[in-house]
Design a protein around this motif. Structure first.
Motif, PDB file in Angstrom:
ATOM      1  N   GLN A 158       0.835  -1.201   0.000  1.00 40.87           N
ATOM      2  CA  GLN A 158       0.000   0.000   0.000  1.00 40.87           C
ATOM      3  C   GLN A 158       0.871   1.253   0.000  1.00 40.87           C
ATOM      4  OE1 GLN A 158      -2.411   0.836   3.500  1.00 40.87           O
ATOM      5  NE2 GLN A 158      -4.006   1.738   2.224  1.00 40.87           N
ATOM      6  N   ASN A 159       1.946   1.230   0.753  1.00 38.18           N
ATOM      7  CA  ASN A 159       2.887   2.349   0.791  1.00 38.18           C
ATOM      8  C   ASN A 159       3.478   2.603  -0.590  1.00 38.18           C
ATOM      9  OD1 ASN A 159       4.812   4.253   1.426  1.00 38.18           O
ATOM     10  ND2 ASN A 159       5.794   3.063   3.033  1.00 38.18           N
ATOM     11  N   ILE A 160       3.894   1.542  -1.263  1.00 43.84           N
ATOM     12  CA  ILE A 160       4.469   1.665  -2.604  1.00 43.84           C
ATOM     13  C   ILE A 160       3.463   2.267  -3.577  1.00 43.84           C
ATOM     14  CG2 ILE A 160       5.235   0.308  -4.609  1.00 43.84           C
ATOM     15  CD1 ILE A 160       6.609  -1.588  -2.598  1.00 43.84           C
ATOM     16  N   LEU A 161       2.249   1.733  -3.575  1.00 46.77           N
ATOM     17  CA  LEU A 161       1.214   2.233  -4.480  1.00 46.77           C
ATOM     18  C   LEU A 161       0.888   3.699  -4.208  1.00 46.77           C
ATOM     19  CD1 LEU A 161      -1.185  -0.838  -4.449  1.00 46.77           C
ATOM     20  CD2 LEU A 161       0.028   0.028  -6.446  1.00 46.77           C
ATOM     21  N   HIS A 162       0.800   4.055  -2.937  1.00 44.51           N
ATOM     22  CA  HIS A 162       0.472   5.430  -2.567  1.00 44.51           C
ATOM     23  C   HIS A 162       1.550   6.397  -3.058  1.00 44.51           C
ATOM     24  CE1 HIS A 162      -1.538   8.526  -0.171  1.00 44.51           C
ATOM     25  NE2 HIS A 162      -0.335   8.934   0.194  1.00 44.51           N
ATOM     26  N   GLN A 163       2.802   6.015  -2.907  1.00 45.43           N
ATOM     27  CA  GLN A 163       3.887   6.905  -3.328  1.00 45.43           C
ATOM     28  C   GLN A 163       3.953   7.046  -4.846  1.00 45.43           C
ATOM     29  OE1 GLN A 163       7.635   6.980  -1.073  1.00 45.43           O
ATOM     30  NE2 GLN A 163       6.866   5.198   0.034  1.00 45.43           N
ATOM     31  N   ILE A 164       3.712   5.945  -5.552  1.00 49.11           N
ATOM     32  CA  ILE A 164       3.732   6.014  -7.019  1.00 49.11           C
ATOM     33  C   ILE A 164       2.558   6.843  -7.528  1.00 49.11           C
ATOM     34  CG2 ILE A 164       3.522   4.653  -9.140  1.00 49.11           C
ATOM     35  CD1 ILE A 164       4.925   2.361  -7.671  1.00 49.11           C
ATOM     36  N   LYS A 165       1.411   6.659  -6.921  1.00 54.00           N
ATOM     37  CA  LYS A 165       0.187   7.276  -7.427  1.00 54.00           C
ATOM     38  C   LYS A 165       0.019   8.732  -7.007  1.00 54.00           C
ATOM     39  CE  LYS A 165      -4.641   5.920  -8.097  1.00 54.00           C
ATOM     40  NZ  LYS A 165      -5.630   4.834  -7.849  1.00 54.00           N
TER      41      LYS A 165
ATOM     42  N   GLY B 163      -0.270  15.047 -12.971  1.00 50.36           N
ATOM     43  CA  GLY B 163       0.976  15.370 -13.668  1.00 50.36           C
ATOM     44  C   GLY B 163       1.557  14.218 -14.457  1.00 50.36           C
ATOM     45  N   TYR B 164       1.049  13.014 -14.251  1.00 46.03           N
ATOM     46  CA  TYR B 164       1.535  11.835 -14.956  1.00 46.03           C
ATOM     47  C   TYR B 164       0.550  10.690 -14.732  1.00 46.03           C
ATOM     48  CZ  TYR B 164       3.001  10.345 -10.286  1.00 46.03           C
ATOM     49  OH  TYR B 164       3.014  10.000  -8.965  1.00 46.03           O
ATOM     50  N   ASN B 165       0.727   9.642 -15.519  1.00 45.24           N
ATOM     51  CA  ASN B 165      -0.083   8.433 -15.392  1.00 45.24           C
ATOM     52  C   ASN B 165       0.750   7.366 -14.694  1.00 45.24           C
ATOM     53  OD1 ASN B 165      -1.598   6.117 -15.676  1.00 45.24           O
ATOM     54  ND2 ASN B 165      -1.752   6.209 -17.913  1.00 45.24           N
ATOM     55  N   GLN B 166       0.340   6.942 -13.510  1.00 41.24           N
ATOM     56  CA  GLN B 166       1.129   5.985 -12.744  1.00 41.24           C
ATOM     57  C   GLN B 166       1.274   4.641 -13.476  1.00 41.24           C
ATOM     58  OE1 GLN B 166      -1.903   6.970 -11.842  1.00 41.24           O
ATOM     59  NE2 GLN B 166      -3.136   5.151 -11.426  1.00 41.24           N
ATOM     60  N   SER B 167       0.261   4.261 -14.245  1.00 40.05           N
ATOM     61  CA  SER B 167       0.343   3.012 -15.005  1.00 40.05           C
ATOM     62  C   SER B 167       1.380   3.113 -16.119  1.00 40.05           C
ATOM     63  CB  SER B 167      -1.028   2.660 -15.593  1.00 40.05           C
ATOM     64  OG  SER B 167      -1.962   2.442 -14.555  1.00 40.05           O
ATOM     65  N   LYS B 168       1.506   4.294 -16.705  1.00 42.51           N
ATOM     66  CA  LYS B 168       2.524   4.512 -17.748  1.00 42.51           C
ATOM     67  C   LYS B 168       3.922   4.406 -17.142  1.00 42.51           C
ATOM     68  CE  LYS B 168       4.777   6.231 -21.382  1.00 42.51           C
ATOM     69  NZ  LYS B 168       4.718   7.674 -21.623  1.00 42.51           N
ATOM     70  N   VAL B 169       4.111   4.929 -15.949  1.00 44.40           N
ATOM     71  CA  VAL B 169       5.416   4.864 -15.294  1.00 44.40           C
ATOM     72  C   VAL B 169       5.811   3.409 -15.040  1.00 44.40           C
ATOM     73  CG1 VAL B 169       6.676   5.452 -13.195  1.00 44.40           C
ATOM     74  CG2 VAL B 169       5.176   7.153 -14.247  1.00 44.40           C
ATOM     75  N   ILE B 170       4.875   2.611 -14.543  1.00 42.52           N
ATOM     76  CA  ILE B 170       5.136   1.186 -14.320  1.00 42.52           C
ATOM     77  C   ILE B 170       5.434   0.503 -15.654  1.00 42.52           C
ATOM     78  CG2 ILE B 170       4.114  -0.989 -13.532  1.00 42.52           C
ATOM     79  CD1 ILE B 170       2.418   0.759 -11.560  1.00 42.52           C
ATOM     80  N   ALA B 171       4.663   0.858 -16.679  1.00 40.93           N
ATOM     81  CA  ALA B 171       4.851   0.267 -18.009  1.00 40.93           C
ATOM     82  C   ALA B 171       6.234   0.574 -18.572  1.00 40.93           C
ATOM     83  CB  ALA B 171       3.766   0.775 -18.961  1.00 40.93           C
TER      84      ALA B 171
END
Length: 241
Positions: A89-96, A141-149
């Motif tokens: 959850q911490n990881i997802l929150h920081q990325i998103k 400011g960005y798409n978190q799914s694009k960053v993971i991709a």
């Protein structure tokens, strides 16, 4: 990711590595200093992550059953189990929400490495990150799914395409909705264009977290309706059981 962008990322990482000698980076989870050549997450926190190991099971992983009778998918994968107040959850929150793009890329690379080393490995032709509506994209400011991709793209050396699956309608947050409400909330939200780019291809849809699967189902149905001969797999960073 293009070769130019890949080279730029590698040069940037080299510069950051040199700077980390006098100014060590910190683990995104526990905030302790990272040892030389460690990336984003320290060894201790990495060892505490709850991996699903779905990549080892491939099509036999029970996560595939989520979509049975709803939409046909080639494969469904998730890297980590999601639980409240966990490292995931911490990881997802920081990325998103916290702009931790570096962490997102790192997690994407980890997703790709584990899939590439799996005995069930299948090659993907293209990556499609689940798109954000332009209003949300502007706000975040960005798409978190694009960053993971991007991390997956670098590791597997396959391109990302963003001009096929488009989110045309801004819907409310899915966070506190039931499964049925989530399905209704994303119904007819996505539009598909430039189908010639995906015809006959095996694409992998990338998103941050899989819960009920409503969003990814809506994406897949829209893609299948527009291009029946496309093969679709899903890969998310986390899975909420």
């Amino acid at each position: 990711m293009s070769r130019l962008n890949k080279l730029y990322y590698q040069v940037t990482k080299l510069g950051e590595g040199l700077l980390s000698i006098p100014f060590p980076k910190r683990c995104f989870i526990c905030h302790s200093d990272l040892a030389f050549q460690q990336k984003s997450v320290c060894v201790s926190c990495f060892n505490n992550l709850q991996f699903t190991h779905f990549e080892r099971q491939g099509k036999d992983a029970y996560i595939n059953e989520i979509f049975y009778g709803r939409v046909y998918l080639n494969l469904v994968l998730s890297l980590l189990y999601f639980k409240q107040n966990s490292s995931t959850q911490n990881i997802l929150h920081q990325i998103k929400y916290k702009g931790a793009k570096e962490l997102g890329v790192y997690m994407g690379q980890l997703m790709a490495k584990r899939w590439k080393n799996s005995p069930k490995y299948e090659k993907f032709d293209l990556i499609i990150p689940v798109s954000l509506h332009e209003k949300k994209h502007f706000k975040r400011g960005y798409n978190q799914s694009k960053v993971i991709a991007e991390g997956i793209s670098m590791e597997l050396d396959i391109p990302i395409i963003e001009n096929v699956l488009l989110k045309q309608r801004h819907n409310s947050s899915q966070t506190k909705k039931s499964r049925l409400d989530r399905i209704a909330n994303v119904s007819k939200v996505f539009d598909v264009q430039n189908t010639h780019l995906i015809a006959g291809k095996h694409i992998v849809l990338v998103d941050d977290v899989l819960t009920t699967g409503a969003t990814l189902e809506a994406c897949s149905i829209a893609l299948k309706a527009a291009c029946p001969d496309v093969q679709i797999s899903l890969y998310t960073l986390a899975y909420a059981k």
